[in-house]
Scaffold this motif. Structure first.
Motif, PDB file in Angstrom:
ATOM      1  N   ALA A 136       0.824  -1.211   0.000  1.00 38.70           N
ATOM      2  CA  ALA A 136       0.000   0.000   0.000  1.00 38.70           C
ATOM      3  C   ALA A 136       0.858   1.261   0.000  1.00 38.70           C
ATOM      4  CB  ALA A 136      -0.930   0.007   1.215  1.00 38.70           C
ATOM      5  N   VAL A 137       2.087   1.164   0.538  1.00 38.33           N
ATOM      6  CA  VAL A 137       2.964   2.332   0.564  1.00 38.33           C
ATOM      7  C   VAL A 137       3.396   2.692  -0.849  1.00 38.33           C
ATOM      8  CG1 VAL A 137       5.183   3.218   1.380  1.00 38.33           C
ATOM      9  CG2 VAL A 137       3.755   1.859   2.896  1.00 38.33           C
ATOM     10  N   ARG A 138       3.731   1.693  -1.640  1.00 45.00           N
ATOM     11  CA  ARG A 138       4.095   1.936  -3.043  1.00 45.00           C
ATOM     12  C   ARG A 138       2.895   2.485  -3.812  1.00 45.00           C
ATOM     13  NH1 ARG A 138       8.329   3.098  -6.253  1.00 45.00           N
ATOM     14  NH2 ARG A 138       8.109   2.210  -8.341  1.00 45.00           N
ATOM     15  N   PHE A 139       1.732   1.920  -3.556  1.00 44.54           N
ATOM     16  CA  PHE A 139       0.494   2.384  -4.193  1.00 44.54           C
ATOM     17  C   PHE A 139       0.261   3.854  -3.866  1.00 44.54           C
ATOM     18  CE2 PHE A 139      -4.008   2.985  -4.721  1.00 44.54           C
ATOM     19  CZ  PHE A 139      -4.418   2.077  -5.692  1.00 44.54           C
ATOM     20  N   LEU A 140       0.453   4.213  -2.588  1.00 46.09           N
ATOM     21  CA  LEU A 140       0.263   5.590  -2.152  1.00 46.09           C
ATOM     22  C   LEU A 140       1.238   6.533  -2.849  1.00 46.09           C
ATOM     23  CD1 LEU A 140      -0.930   7.722  -0.151  1.00 46.09           C
ATOM     24  CD2 LEU A 140       0.843   7.003   1.468  1.00 46.09           C
ATOM     25  N   LEU A 141       2.495   6.099  -3.011  1.00 43.93           N
ATOM     26  CA  LEU A 141       3.488   6.942  -3.660  1.00 43.93           C
ATOM     27  C   LEU A 141       3.131   7.180  -5.124  1.00 43.93           C
ATOM     28  CD1 LEU A 141       6.100   8.511  -3.425  1.00 43.93           C
ATOM     29  CD2 LEU A 141       7.355   6.409  -3.923  1.00 43.93           C
ATOM     30  N   LEU A 142       2.684   6.130  -5.822  1.00 45.34           N
ATOM     31  CA  LEU A 142       2.251   6.298  -7.214  1.00 45.34           C
ATOM     32  C   LEU A 142       1.086   7.280  -7.287  1.00 45.34           C
ATOM     33  CD1 LEU A 142       2.288   2.610  -8.556  1.00 45.34           C
ATOM     34  CD2 LEU A 142       4.042   4.350  -8.786  1.00 45.34           C
ATOM     35  N   LEU A 143       0.138   7.132  -6.372  1.00 49.20           N
ATOM     36  CA  LEU A 143      -1.024   8.021  -6.345  1.00 49.20           C
ATOM     37  C   LEU A 143      -0.599   9.465  -6.112  1.00 49.20           C
ATOM     38  CD1 LEU A 143      -4.377   7.277  -4.589  1.00 49.20           C
ATOM     39  CD2 LEU A 143      -3.233   9.437  -4.136  1.00 49.20           C
ATOM     40  N   ALA A 144       0.339   9.671  -5.181  1.00 51.58           N
ATOM     41  CA  ALA A 144       0.770  11.028  -4.858  1.00 51.58           C
ATOM     42  C   ALA A 144       1.505  11.684  -6.026  1.00 51.58           C
ATOM     43  CB  ALA A 144       1.662  11.010  -3.612  1.00 51.58           C
ATOM     44  N   ILE A 145       2.339  10.908  -6.734  1.00 53.11           N
ATOM     45  CA  ILE A 145       3.052  11.448  -7.895  1.00 53.11           C
ATOM     46  C   ILE A 145       2.060  11.842  -8.986  1.00 53.11           C
ATOM     47  CG2 ILE A 145       4.655  10.889  -9.757  1.00 53.11           C
ATOM     48  CD1 ILE A 145       6.160   9.100  -7.769  1.00 53.11           C
ATOM     49  N   ALA A 146       1.081  10.952  -9.251  1.00 50.84           N
ATOM     50  CA  ALA A 146       0.063  11.260 -10.252  1.00 50.84           C
ATOM     51  C   ALA A 146      -0.761  12.466  -9.829  1.00 50.84           C
ATOM     52  CB  ALA A 146      -0.840  10.046 -10.471  1.00 50.84           C
ATOM     53  N   ASP A 147      -1.022  12.586  -8.538  1.00 50.08           N
ATOM     54  CA  ASP A 147      -1.768  13.729  -8.023  1.00 50.08           C
ATOM     55  C   ASP A 147      -1.006  15.025  -8.258  1.00 50.08           C
ATOM     56  OD1 ASP A 147      -2.632  15.639  -5.641  1.00 50.08           O
ATOM     57  OD2 ASP A 147      -4.231  14.162  -5.873  1.00 50.08           O
ATOM     58  N   ASP A 148       0.322  14.971  -8.072  1.00 45.11           N
ATOM     59  CA  ASP A 148       1.160  16.144  -8.351  1.00 45.11           C
ATOM     60  C   ASP A 148       1.046  16.556  -9.814  1.00 45.11           C
ATOM     61  OD1 ASP A 148       2.082  16.589  -5.858  1.00 45.11           O
ATOM     62  OD2 ASP A 148       4.180  16.136  -6.255  1.00 45.11           O
ATOM     63  N   ALA A 149       1.088  15.559 -10.703  1.00 43.82           N
ATOM     64  CA  ALA A 149       0.986  15.850 -12.136  1.00 43.82           C
ATOM     65  C   ALA A 149      -0.349  16.507 -12.454  1.00 43.82           C
ATOM     66  CB  ALA A 149       1.143  14.565 -12.946  1.00 43.82           C
ATOM     67  N   ALA A 150      -1.434  15.950 -11.915  1.00 48.80           N
ATOM     68  CA  ALA A 150      -2.759  16.526 -12.158  1.00 48.80           C
ATOM     69  C   ALA A 150      -2.868  17.924 -11.561  1.00 48.80           C
ATOM     70  CB  ALA A 150      -3.833  15.615 -11.566  1.00 48.80           C
ATOM     71  N   GLY A 151      -2.245  18.122 -10.391  1.00 47.12           N
ATOM     72  CA  GLY A 151      -2.284  19.439  -9.758  1.00 47.12           C
ATOM     73  C   GLY A 151      -1.595  20.500 -10.600  1.00 47.12           C
ATOM     74  N   LEU A 152      -0.468  20.146 -11.222  1.00 48.25           N
ATOM     75  CA  LEU A 152       0.231  21.092 -12.097  1.00 48.25           C
ATOM     76  C   LEU A 152      -0.643  21.472 -13.289  1.00 48.25           C
ATOM     77  CD1 LEU A 152       3.797  19.473 -12.112  1.00 48.25           C
ATOM     78  CD2 LEU A 152       3.090  21.523 -10.873  1.00 48.25           C
ATOM     79  N   ILE A 153      -1.363  20.490 -13.838  1.00 50.86           N
ATOM     80  CA  ILE A 153      -2.241  20.759 -14.981  1.00 50.86           C
ATOM     81  C   ILE A 153      -3.392  21.665 -14.559  1.00 50.86           C
ATOM     82  CG2 ILE A 153      -3.840  19.690 -16.614  1.00 50.86           C
ATOM     83  CD1 ILE A 153      -1.987  17.211 -16.548  1.00 50.86           C
ATOM     84  N   ILE A 154      -3.969  21.400 -13.391  1.00 49.99           N
ATOM     85  CA  ILE A 154      -5.077  22.216 -12.891  1.00 49.99           C
ATOM     86  C   ILE A 154      -4.635  23.658 -12.691  1.00 49.99           C
ATOM     87  CG2 ILE A 154      -6.505  22.644 -10.841  1.00 49.99           C
ATOM     88  CD1 ILE A 154      -6.883  19.618 -10.645  1.00 49.99           C
ATOM     89  N   LEU A 155      -3.465  23.827 -12.075  1.00 51.49           N
ATOM     90  CA  LEU A 155      -2.961  25.190 -11.854  1.00 51.49           C
ATOM     91  C   LEU A 155      -2.782  25.929 -13.174  1.00 51.49           C
ATOM     92  CD1 LEU A 155      -0.302  24.767  -9.021  1.00 51.49           C
ATOM     93  CD2 LEU A 155      -2.275  26.290  -8.968  1.00 51.49           C
ATOM     94  N   ALA A 156      -2.251  25.231 -14.168  1.00 46.53           N
ATOM     95  CA  ALA A 156      -1.980  25.880 -15.454  1.00 46.53           C
ATOM     96  C   ALA A 156      -3.262  26.261 -16.178  1.00 46.53           C
ATOM     97  CB  ALA A 156      -1.140  24.952 -16.333  1.00 46.53           C
ATOM     98  N   ILE A 157      -4.278  25.385 -16.125  1.00 44.64           N
ATOM     99  CA  ILE A 157      -5.482  25.603 -16.920  1.00 44.64           C
ATOM    100  C   ILE A 157      -6.508  26.479 -16.212  1.00 44.64           C
ATOM    101  CG2 ILE A 157      -7.476  24.457 -17.998  1.00 44.64           C
ATOM    102  CD1 ILE A 157      -5.666  22.062 -18.541  1.00 44.64           C
ATOM    103  N   PHE A 158      -6.741  26.211 -14.934  1.00 42.69           N
ATOM    104  CA  PHE A 158      -7.879  26.822 -14.249  1.00 42.69           C
ATOM    105  C   PHE A 158      -7.529  28.035 -13.392  1.00 42.69           C
ATOM    106  CE2 PHE A 158      -9.155  22.401 -15.002  1.00 42.69           C
ATOM    107  CZ  PHE A 158     -10.365  22.610 -15.649  1.00 42.69           C
ATOM    108  N   TYR A 159      -6.239  28.281 -13.148  1.00 44.75           N
ATOM    109  CA  TYR A 159      -5.879  29.395 -12.280  1.00 44.75           C
ATOM    110  C   TYR A 159      -4.845  30.309 -12.942  1.00 44.75           C
ATOM    111  CZ  TYR A 159      -8.464  26.919  -8.709  1.00 44.75           C
ATOM    112  OH  TYR A 159      -9.469  26.292  -7.995  1.00 44.75           O
TER     113      TYR A 159
END
Length: 415
Positions: free
Chosen positions: A157-180
């Motif tokens: 689950a720790v590896r799963f969490l790390l993958l999720l967090a990295i993907a979340d960072d990527a999505a967050g960068l896209i959100i910042l660029a497009i919506f803000y």
């Protein structure tokens, strides 16, 4: 655990110290704190906030819009390696379920945040709606540490969490660029950003490698590396940042086009791996060089953004907090289950479906990126302050995660 704690010491303790200092200062002498945050470094500057038709460079703008670009560049480096490298953690079927869970970890908080805002009435909804992205963030460092405390270092689950967090960072960068965007959009300026990135890639990365084809000594690449080092990429980064600023996109993301052009190793061990410090490709060398400057930047980011009076708590505080601690676990559970069971993508061996709930609780620690999004989602004032308080309170998700781990009988597995 040593490597994780070392990372937190490097990148997060000064951030926390800055945030705590800001809270104390703002609640004892808010007027002096406000004057410090808005201190004018350069009036009629070529960069800065637009003020009466001219740009003014304040301390707040210098940190949030200029220097935080270094922090987002490091985040982008980890995301880029996870996506592009052959053994990248976000490539192939192994990343499918975590990516689905990441989507749930974003849609869940958005649904809770906006849904509860609607229930509170149209006035509240109109006041807070633009902050919908604040509870979508996950603080990768603190979430990873808490995940190891709850599951143990050897749990899948720790590896799963790390993958999720990295993907979340990527999505967050896209959100910042497009919506803000930070101002009126002028997308033609992005030609400068992407032109600089393309030019530096062709001249100082692709061309030397092309010239070295068939030559094991790699003389052209070696000459560029020894004599020019990071300079061409730093200059391209300045041009790219300026292009982002003039385009209306948030300039803190201005280094992202250049990050992907820097020569990198053919493998990555991950941000928390001890082996990562022994990679000497230019991309990793530049990241290692930025370590101490980014520590200082994060201290000032906490100091300049977390100074919220406790009296500022309001609707946005609870919406952000509930979006994180309720929306994250529900969204990650639903989307993770859909991927694992109906879509038959599966979950890592040794993980249970119910573990997704605990992972969602851990991922609810928003802090750094949530605080940043709050500062750009709302103008300075009570709503922004209330939203920031919610981001700060998300630290409480750590305690919730430990309780959830006990409640759902997580079996800790150490290496």
């Amino acid at each position: 655990m040593y490597r994780v704690w070392n990372f937190l010491t490097d990148y997060s303790l000064l951030l926390i110290f800055g945030a705590v200092t800001a809270l104390i200062w703002a609640n004892t002498n808010f007027e002096s704190y406000h004057h410090f945050v808005e201190f004018v470094i350069w009036d009629h500057a070529p960069i800065g906030h637009l003020h009466d038709g001219h740009r003014t460079l304040t301390l707040h703008y210098l940190v949030n819009d200029v220097l935080m670009a270094l922090f987002f560049a490091i985040a982008a480096k980890e995301v880029w390696e996870a996506v592009i490298l052959k053994n990248g953690s976000l490539r192939g079927k192994k990343a499918a379920t975590p990516l689905f869970a990441t989507a749930g970890g974003m849609f869940g908080p958005i649904a809770v945040y906006l849904g509860l805002a609607l229930v509170m009435g149209s006035d509240t909804y109109n006041a807070v709606a633009n902050g919908w992205a604040i509870p979508t963030a996950t603080d990768i460092a603190f979430s990873y540490l808490v995940g190891r405390l709850v599951f143990g270092a050897g749990h899948p689950a720790v590896r799963f969490l790390l993958l999720l967090a990295i993907a979340d960072d990527a999505a967050g960068l896209i959100i910042l660029a497009i919506f803000y965007p930070s101002g009126d959009l002028a997308p033609e300026w992005l030609l400068a950003s992407f032109g600089a990135a393309l030019a530096v890639f062709l001249l100082f990365n692709w061309l030397p490698r092309r010239m070295d084809r068939g030559n094991q000594a790699r003389p052209a690449s070696t000459w560029v590396r020894k004599n020019l080092h990071f300079v061409p990429y730093a200059l391209a980064g300045c041009v790219s940042w300026y292009g982002f600023m003039r385009s209306g996109l948030h300039p803190a993301l201005g280094l992202l086009p250049v990050v992907v052009t820097i020569p990198h190793a053919d493998r990555a061990f991950g941000i928390f791996s001890e082996a990562e410090t022994h990679l000497h490709d230019l991309l990793n060398v530049m990241e290692h060089s930025l370590k101490y400057p980014v520590e200082v930047v994060l201290f000032f980011f906490g100091l300049l953004n977390a100074g919220v009076q406790f009296s500022a708590m309001g609707d946005a505080t609870w919406l952000v907090l509930l979006g994180l601690i309720v929306g994250k676990p529900i969204g990650i559970l639903i989307f993770g289950w859909l991927a694992a069971v109906p879509l038959r993508l599966g979950i890592p061996e040794g993980m249970r479906i119910i573990d997704l709930v605990v992972i969602g609780c851990v991922a609810a620690i928003g802090f750094t990126v949530s605080l940043f999004v709050a500062s750009v989602a709302f103008d300075a004032g009570p709503v922004q302050d209330a939203a920031k308080m919610g981001a700060l309170f998300s630290f409480g998700a750590a305690a919730i995660s430990i309780i959830a781990g006990k409640l759902f009988r997580v079996e800790k597995r150490d290496l």
